[in-house]
Enzyme design. Structure first.
Site, short mmCIF file in Angstrom:
data_model
loop_
_atom_site.label_atom_id
_atom_site.label_comp_id
_atom_site.label_asym_id
_atom_site.label_seq_id
_atom_site.Cartn_x
_atom_site.Cartn_y
_atom_site.Cartn_z
N SER A 111 34.36 12.17 -30.43
CA SER A 111 34.39 12.88 -31.71
C SER A 111 35.66 13.74 -31.76
CB SER A 111 33.16 13.78 -31.84
OG SER A 111 33.20 14.53 -33.03
N ASP B 270 0.36 4.08 5.46
CA ASP B 270 -0.97 3.48 5.60
C ASP B 270 -1.03 2.54 6.80
OD1 ASP B 270 -2.04 4.81 3.49
OD2 ASP B 270 -1.93 3.17 2.07
N SER C 164 30.39 5.11 -30.51
CA SER C 164 29.86 4.02 -29.69
C SER C 164 30.10 4.28 -28.20
CB SER C 164 30.45 2.67 -30.10
OG SER C 164 31.82 2.73 -30.40
N GLY D 214 0.84 -1.18 0.00
CA GLY D 214 0.00 0.00 0.00
C GLY D 214 0.87 1.23 0.00
N ASP E 214 6.51 -8.08 4.28
CA ASP E 214 6.10 -6.70 4.51
C ASP E 214 6.84 -5.83 3.50
OD1 ASP E 214 5.08 -4.37 5.63
OD2 ASP E 214 6.70 -4.22 7.09
N GLY F 26 35.93 6.07 -29.57
CA GLY F 26 36.56 7.24 -28.96
C GLY F 26 35.70 8.46 -29.20
N SER G 99 3.36 -1.96 8.43
CA SER G 99 4.19 -2.60 9.44
C SER G 99 3.45 -2.72 10.77
CB SER G 99 5.49 -1.82 9.62
OG SER G 99 6.25 -1.84 8.43
N GLY H 66 40.35 11.10 -33.59
CA GLY H 66 41.25 10.59 -34.64
C GLY H 66 40.89 9.21 -35.13
#
Length: 617
Positions: free
Chosen positions: A454, A20, A526, A16, A96, A452, A23, A457
């Site tokens: 942008s 509420d 990548s 719930g 619980d 690697g 426990s 190389g």
């Protein structure tokens, strides 16, 4: 996923929204059921006195189950607390579960083995978003019965109209979710009203107490159907014995029965059978068994032994529902490990058909799933598995997804049905294969994957490397990420989802080129380690080389050959790797080139020399 029981044992969860009283209710239930030893009561009294010095003598039953220090400090349940108790009529295992949205994954863990849910609702607040979320997850996990405990009735003056309004609203939700049985009970958890004894303060309630409802709840029925045994372990104490151990998940088996090893078409008969270590002639659902087969066929963990006359369906593509539990979003196309039954297979979410609004159950368009979201998805596996829809057999229809990098469980789900194309697409045999094509080119095929930032190389070094390899007589092709985006990938943007799909397509094309016998050089940022690992796994061992072109971000920005960093810094280019989109450097690349240490030509020559032994037959 939801378990079924063969003995008089009921597994249930309490769930719930936050505050509420879950426990407290569970602690009170254990107390009123007489399941708290004297020493536990004494400890509870001391803990309650320290926690609530202004209320001497009053027991705080929530302290019985809120075991984590963080939970006591914050007043919420974080972990799943399991408790065993029994009455004269039945035994119970209760979980619980946490109420806060942040810990929905913990709640799903508790629901995965339960067959009943006690859903608490604060009488002052009615059904909240988390109540609906938890109820949806219960239905997703196959829980078909709910005890609705409307708590804190004393704070609404024990008004029966308030209770009836909440009961009716929840019944409508249960009908929408397909929850077949709902028992509603008004309670006051702190005082024990209608927990184990009837309350004189609510004489208008003529139904059961909470404890009576738990004792009278129908136990889940065994899965009907034919014999199913997911193999957990192959036991070979010596070369003349091969036993298959596991738990019978459906049906029954006898010595002499013909079984099928799935996936596959190998059949054999049960030669011997042991149940819990003792020789037996037969075994039924729920029993742990060890059996041997005649003839002595090959089978392994993750495969399924099934009745030869009524085998499991097999497929590699599915429609499914899943709950995403990962901190990072679920991206279509990314590879994960799928654990189903006792097996493990590589899997990808190929499409999100929609995500589910857990408040209204309405389908919503989505390109990704965030933490705690539920989606209807299409799933693609590396190979066929033996399965049954979750509604027929939770053991073979439930699954979890595991992240390849962190090894964390990031989703749980249910297989709904196999997609038709899974059964209609087959590999076409070709007489001219990779070995013949490679022999004709006098080289070993290879994929050299450059990753690697942008401007690091990658393309420069790869271009020089291809010149060098071509001069040596090798057959090559350079797949540059930017060039491919002009054609094959021109429909993709630069979001995380698009980057995943971009790399998937590049990897598949490179795989075909290696199959053609070529040395293919792939240049692509990548940025994600998971996708680079997916690319590696498309190839046979030794056919993939990851080359990390290591150039500091500051140097890449100084070079900025395409002016992209300047645009990104000005906010004109979103999702740019290194600026507002992450790059995950390889932890253990096959080749690590530090571009500030040598010229591109020297780097290419060194790489060509290193690759020579891998390319030359």
């Amino acid at each position: 996923m939801a378990a079924t029981e063969t003995d008089d044992l009921l597994r249930f969860i309490t769930c719930g929204s936050v505050d509420d009283g879950k426990s407290t209710l569970l602690g009170r239930l254990l107390h009123d059921a007489g399941m708290l030893p004297e020493d536990h009561l004494a400890t509870l009294a001391c803990d309650s006195a320290r926690q609530h010095p202004d209320a001497p003598g009053k027991l705080d039953f929530a302290l019985l189950t809120d075991g984590l220090a963080a939970e006591r400090e914050q007043g919420i349940t974080i972990d799943v607390a399991y408790r065993y108790f029994h009455t004269a009529h039945r035994s119970f295992i209760v979980a619980d579960c946490p109420g806060h949205e942040q810990y929905t994954r913990n709640m799903a863990t508790g629901a995965s083995t339960a067959s009943l849910a006690v859903v608490l609702v604060d009488a002052r607040k009615g059904l909240l978003a988390q109540t609906r979320r938890h109820s949806y997850i219960c239905a997703l996990m196959g829980i078909g019965q709910v005890i609705l405990a409307v708590n804190k009735m004393d704070l609404v003056g024990f008004d029966p109209t308030v209770f009836e309004g909440i009961r009716a609203a929840y019944q409508a939700l249960a009908d929408q979710l397909g929850i077949a049985r709902v028992v509603a009970i008004p309670v006051v958890a702190t005082d024990g009203d209608h927990i184990a004894t009837r309350s004189p303060r609510m004489p208008w309630h003529i139904g059961p107490t909470l404890l009576q409802a738990l004792e009278e709840a129908p136990l889940p029925q065994p899965v009907d159907g034919d014999f199913r045994l997911p193999i957990q372990l192959v036991v070979r104490p010596h070369q003349d014995y091969r036993g298959y151990a596991g738990i019978v998940e459906a049906g029954c088996v006898q010595v002499g029965d013909e079984v099928l090893v799935q996936p596959g078409k190998t059949t054999a008969r049960v030669a011997t059978l042991h149940v819990a270590g003792e020789p037996a002639d037969a075994a039924r659902r729920g029993q742990a068994v060890m059996l041997t087969l005649q003839p002595d066929v090959q089978a392994g963990r993750g495969q399924v032994l099934a009745s030869a006359g009524a085998p499991c369906p097999e497929a590699s593509q599915f429609a499914c529902h899943l709950l995403w539990m990962g901190e990072e979003p679920m991206l279509p196309g990314r590879a994960y490990d799928l654990l189903q039954g006792t097996g493990r297979v590589r899997a990808r979410i190929t499409a999100i058909k929609h995500k589910v609004d857990v408040h209204t159950q309405a389908p919503l368009a989505a390109r990704r799933l965030e933490l705690n979201e539920v989606g209807a998805c299409n799933l693609d596996l590396d190979h066929d598995i033996a399965f049954e829809p979750f509604t027929s057999n939770p053991a073979l229809g439930g699954f979890v997804l595991v992240d390849l990098q962190s090894r964390a469980t990031v989703a749980c789900g249910r297989l709904d049905f196999a997609l038709r194309r899974s059964a209609n697409i087959h590999w076409q045999h070709m007489d001219v294969d990779k070995a013949i094509r490679s022999h004709a080119k006098a080289q070993k095929p290879l994929c050299v994957w450059f990753t690697g930032l942008s401007g690091s190389g990658k393309s420069t070094i790869a271009n020089l490397l291809e010149q060098r390899l071509t001069a040596l007589g090798h057959h090559t092709y350079l797949l540059d990420g930017d060039n491919v985006r002009h054609g094959l990938n021109n429909d993709l943007g630069f979001t995380a989802e698009a980057r995943v799909e971009n790399i998937r397509r590049l990897a598949e094309v490179a795989h075909l080129m290696v199959d053609a016998g070529l040395v293919v050089l792939v240049c692509a940022i990548s940025p994600f380690a998971a996708e680079r690992e997916f690319a590696r796994e498309r190839f046979e061992p030794g056919e993939f080389v990851e080359v990390y072109i290591d150039t500091p971000l500051a140097e890449c920005e100084l070079r900025d050959p395409k002016g992209l960093y300047r645009k990104a810094r000005k906010g004109l280019l979103a999702n740019f790797t290194g600026i507002d989109s992450p790059y995950e450097p390889p932890a253990d690349a096959d080749v690590h080139l530090m571009t500030l240490d040598a010229s591109p030509q020297l780097q290419a020559d060194r790489l060509a020399a290193w690759l020579a032994g891998r390319i030359t037959p």
